[in-house]
Design an enzyme around this catalytic site. Structure first.
Site, PDB file in Angstrom:
ATOM      1  N   CYS A 113       0.866  -1.191   0.000  1.00 48.88           N
ATOM      2  CA  CYS A 113       0.000   0.000   0.000  1.00 48.88           C
ATOM      3  C   CYS A 113       0.893   1.227   0.000  1.00 48.88           C
ATOM      4  CB  CYS A 113      -0.881  -0.012   1.245  1.00 48.88           C
ATOM      5  SG  CYS A 113      -1.961   1.428   1.371  1.00 48.88           S
ATOM      6  N   HIS A 155      -9.037  -3.789  -1.907  1.00 49.54           N
ATOM      7  CA  HIS A 155      -8.056  -2.965  -1.196  1.00 49.54           C
ATOM      8  C   HIS A 155      -8.480  -1.487  -1.208  1.00 49.54           C
ATOM      9  CE1 HIS A 155      -3.662  -1.953  -0.217  1.00 49.54           C
ATOM     10  NE2 HIS A 155      -4.184  -0.784  -0.537  1.00 49.54           N
ATOM     11  N   GLU A 156      -8.874  -0.997  -2.387  1.00 49.09           N
ATOM     12  CA  GLU A 156      -9.222   0.433  -2.493  1.00 49.09           C
ATOM     13  C   GLU A 156     -10.527   0.748  -1.763  1.00 49.09           C
ATOM     14  OE1 GLU A 156      -6.926   2.322  -3.351  1.00 49.09           O
ATOM     15  OE2 GLU A 156      -5.723   0.675  -4.136  1.00 49.09           O
ATOM     16  N   HIS A 159     -10.031   1.181   1.849  1.00 44.25           N
ATOM     17  CA  HIS A 159      -9.540   2.525   2.195  1.00 44.25           C
ATOM     18  C   HIS A 159     -10.706   3.479   2.463  1.00 44.25           C
ATOM     19  CE1 HIS A 159      -5.190   2.621   1.864  1.00 44.25           C
ATOM     20  NE2 HIS A 159      -5.192   2.031   0.680  1.00 44.25           N
TER      21      HIS A 159
HETATM   22 CO    CO Z   1      -3.572   1.157  -0.216  1.00 46.17          CO
END
Ligand code: CO
Length: 201
Positions: A113, A155-156, A159
């Site tokens: 990341c 993953h995004e 966030h």
């Molecule tokens: Co990331």
């Protein structure tokens, strides 16, 4: 057009741990948001990386971009790309996304990341997902994705909920990117698990 490189926020900054808020249609279409999208694209390409969420550049809004360019994959052996189901992905903007897991079977691979610079770890991710949201024009968007593409989306979208891969990684696999490149990048995941005494089924 001039390039704008934004400052990448690093773990320890609260914005990375706070849920982001959805954008209204007016906000999406505003010049400010359009400029932010362009600056995020410049920042992602400069890093370089394959995904970037607005909280990573200090904005607590539900906006993320992904892009996996063919040139990023040139140095990776074809069998590793195939194993990960990794193929080039065009630039895509995802706003106010909802994630649906289509196939909960988990793939296990190393993930990093841009907000946890210099580290990597094994992270289990669902193999197949559907994402519903809006694009950069505020038009409805549906993405069905599997393997590497599905991993990037998970993953995004994490966030945008204040979550980082650190929350779902196998902690014993956490290592510096330098040591990963030095010792483990060409080792099959199952062998990494056994070397680090990670039980994962
Ligand atoms: Co990331």
């Amino acid at each position: 057009m001039t390039e704008t490189i934004l400052k990448l926020r690093q773990i320890g900054e609260l914005v990375l741990r706070q849920p982001a808020r959805p954008l209204s249609l007016d906000e999406i279409q505003s010049p400010e948001t359009q400029r932010l999208i362009a600056a995020m694209r410049d920042t992602l390409r400069d890093a370089p990386g394959v995904g970037l969420a607005a909280p990573q550049v200090g904005y607590g809004i539900q906006l993320a971009i992904i892009e996996d360019r063919a040139e990023y994959q040139q140095a990776i052996p074809p069998e590793q790309l195939a194993e990960r189901g990794r193929q080039p992905l065009p630039f895509q903007v995802i706003i106010n996304p909802k994630l649906n897991i289509i196939d909960p079977a988990q793939n296990l691979f190393f993930e990093g990341c841009l907000s946890v610079a210099g580290f990597t770890a094994l992270v289990p991710r669902a193999a197949r997902v559907r994402v519903e949201g809006l694009d950069e024009n505020g038009e409805p968007l549906t993405i069905e994705a599997e393997d590497w593409h599905a991993r990037i989306l998970q993953h995004e979208i994490d966030h945008l909920h204040g979550r980082l891969y650190l929350d779902s990684m196998l902690p014993r696999s956490f290592m510096t990117s330098a040591n990963h490149a030095r010792f483990w990048k060409d080792v099959p995941v199952c062998e990494v698990c056994s070397a680090f005494q990670i039980s994962y089924t």
